[in-house]
Design an enzyme around this catalytic site. Structure first.
Site, mmCIF file in Angstrom:
data_model
loop_
_atom_site.group_PDB
_atom_site.id
_atom_site.type_symbol
_atom_site.label_atom_id
_atom_site.label_comp_id
_atom_site.label_asym_id
_atom_site.label_seq_id
_atom_site.Cartn_x
_atom_site.Cartn_y
_atom_site.Cartn_z
ATOM 1 N N ASN A 1 18.221 -9.926 -28.160
ATOM 2 C CA ASN A 1 17.129 -9.472 -27.492
ATOM 3 C C ASN A 1 15.737 -10.063 -28.055
ATOM 4 O OD1 ASN A 1 16.978 -8.073 -29.837
ATOM 5 N ND2 ASN A 1 17.259 -6.025 -29.160
ATOM 6 N N HIS B 1 11.841 -7.993 -32.269
ATOM 7 C CA HIS B 1 11.764 -6.507 -33.035
ATOM 8 C C HIS B 1 10.351 -6.038 -33.265
ATOM 9 C CE1 HIS B 1 12.103 -3.801 -36.246
ATOM 10 N NE2 HIS B 1 11.050 -4.322 -36.935
ATOM 11 N N GLU C 1 7.976 -2.067 -43.455
ATOM 12 C CA GLU C 1 8.515 -3.446 -43.224
ATOM 13 C C GLU C 1 7.444 -4.680 -43.465
ATOM 14 O OE1 GLU C 1 9.412 -2.896 -38.861
ATOM 15 O OE2 GLU C 1 11.252 -1.956 -39.654
ATOM 16 N N LYS D 1 12.910 -13.027 -33.093
ATOM 17 C CA LYS D 1 13.814 -13.302 -33.749
ATOM 18 C C LYS D 1 14.428 -14.802 -33.377
ATOM 19 C CE LYS D 1 15.495 -8.518 -33.319
ATOM 20 N NZ LYS D 1 16.260 -7.614 -32.528
ATOM 21 N N TYR E 1 17.491 -4.335 -42.081
ATOM 22 C CA TYR E 1 18.247 -3.461 -41.288
ATOM 23 C C TYR E 1 19.010 -2.371 -41.897
ATOM 24 C CZ TYR E 1 17.006 -6.056 -37.006
ATOM 25 O OH TYR E 1 16.127 -6.594 -36.030
HETATM 26 P P1 RTP Z 1 14.735 -3.754 -33.333
HETATM 27 O O1 RTP Z 1 14.853 -2.982 -34.469
HETATM 28 O O2 RTP Z 1 15.078 -5.057 -33.400
HETATM 29 O O3 RTP Z 1 13.030 -3.601 -32.618
HETATM 30 O O4 RTP Z 1 15.535 -3.117 -32.251
HETATM 31 P P2 RTP Z 1 15.361 -1.496 -31.739
HETATM 32 O O5 RTP Z 1 14.497 -0.494 -32.682
HETATM 33 O O6 RTP Z 1 14.849 -1.549 -30.404
HETATM 34 O O7 RTP Z 1 16.920 -1.033 -31.665
HETATM 35 P P3 RTP Z 1 17.927 -0.546 -32.982
HETATM 36 O O8 RTP Z 1 18.586 0.298 -32.621
HETATM 37 O O9 RTP Z 1 17.016 -0.426 -34.358
HETATM 38 O O10 RTP Z 1 18.661 -1.913 -33.129
HETATM 39 C C1 RTP Z 1 18.274 -3.037 -33.974
HETATM 40 C C2 RTP Z 1 18.775 -4.310 -33.442
HETATM 41 O O11 RTP Z 1 20.279 -4.251 -33.317
HETATM 42 C C3 RTP Z 1 20.765 -5.123 -32.639
HETATM 43 N N1 RTP Z 1 21.656 -3.870 -31.616
HETATM 44 N N2 RTP Z 1 22.974 -4.243 -31.071
HETATM 45 N N3 RTP Z 1 25.286 -2.427 -29.391
HETATM 46 C C4 RTP Z 1 24.795 -3.649 -29.935
HETATM 47 O O12 RTP Z 1 25.540 -4.412 -30.091
HETATM 48 C C5 RTP Z 1 23.411 -3.544 -30.712
HETATM 49 N N4 RTP Z 1 22.701 -2.329 -30.673
HETATM 50 C C6 RTP Z 1 21.657 -2.755 -31.317
HETATM 51 C C7 RTP Z 1 19.591 -5.335 -31.439
HETATM 52 O O13 RTP Z 1 19.343 -6.691 -31.872
HETATM 53 C C8 RTP Z 1 18.625 -4.513 -31.772
HETATM 54 O O14 RTP Z 1 17.216 -4.956 -31.530
#
Ligand code: RTP
Length: 147
Positions: free
Chosen positions: A112, A115, A126, A9, A49
């Site tokens: 973070n 991804h 994707e 990112k 997303y």
């Molecule tokens: P990613 O898709 O980025 O690998 O992350 P992930 O599966 O671990 O998590 P996901 O639930 O799919 O969330 C995607 C991205 O959204 C942002 N996020 N912000 N509470 C919040 O502010 C929040 N929760 C999620 C993070 O950048 C997360 O990686």
């Protein structure tokens, strides 16, 4: 062979973590099959997303992803989707174990740094979205030359 989509990112790129992240996947033994640096449009980030569109953090997440260039990659290897998620660590860096990428280099969920696809099927979607031009199908020919 299984493939996953990994994206560094904008914060990961700007903090100079591209080499460190690639090193971890290479050291594990996975093969880098596609790589490009791109700055994506809002509509593209929203498509990536789309499953999170109803979440309150969605607008901020999209702003974050389009805030600068990202490094989009395809990695290949046995179990690379699940193992890739383990290398990355939990979504919230506060809960990511030390030794994972987020555990070592990130603090808050909103920044973070990386991804990774969460399943083989989402990886396929994707990769198709990010690499519509396709990726090269190279196979290693170096093994007989490296001792
Ligand atoms: P990613 O898709 O980025 O690998 O992350 P992930 O599966 O671990 O998590 P996901 O639930 O799919 O969330 C995607 C991205 O959204 C942002 N996020 N912000 N509470 C919040 O502010 C929040 N929760 C999620 C993070 O950048 C997360 O990686």
């Amino acid at each position: 062979m299984e493939q996953t989509f990994i994206m560094i990112k904008p914060d990961g790129v700007q903090r100079g973590l591209v080499g460190e992240i690639i090193k971890r996947f290479e050291n594990k033994g996975f093969y880098l099959k596609g790589l490009k640096m791109v700055t994506v449009e809002r509509s593209f980030a929203e498509k990536h997303y789309e499953d999170l569109a109803a979440k309150p953090f969605f607008p901020g997440l999209v702003d974050y992803i389009i805030s600068g260039p990202v490094v989009a990659m395809v990695w290949e290897g046995k179990g690379v989707v699940l193992t890739g998620r383990k290398i990355i660590g939990a979504t919230n860096p506060a809960e990511s174990a030390p030794g994972t990428i987020r555990g070592d280099y990130a603090i808050v969920v909103g920044r973070n740094i990386i991804h990774g696809s969460d399943a083989v099927e989402s990886a396929r979607k994707e990769i198709a979205l990010w690499f519509p031009e396709g990726i090269s199908g190279w196979q290693s020919s170096a093994h007989s030359w490296i001792y």
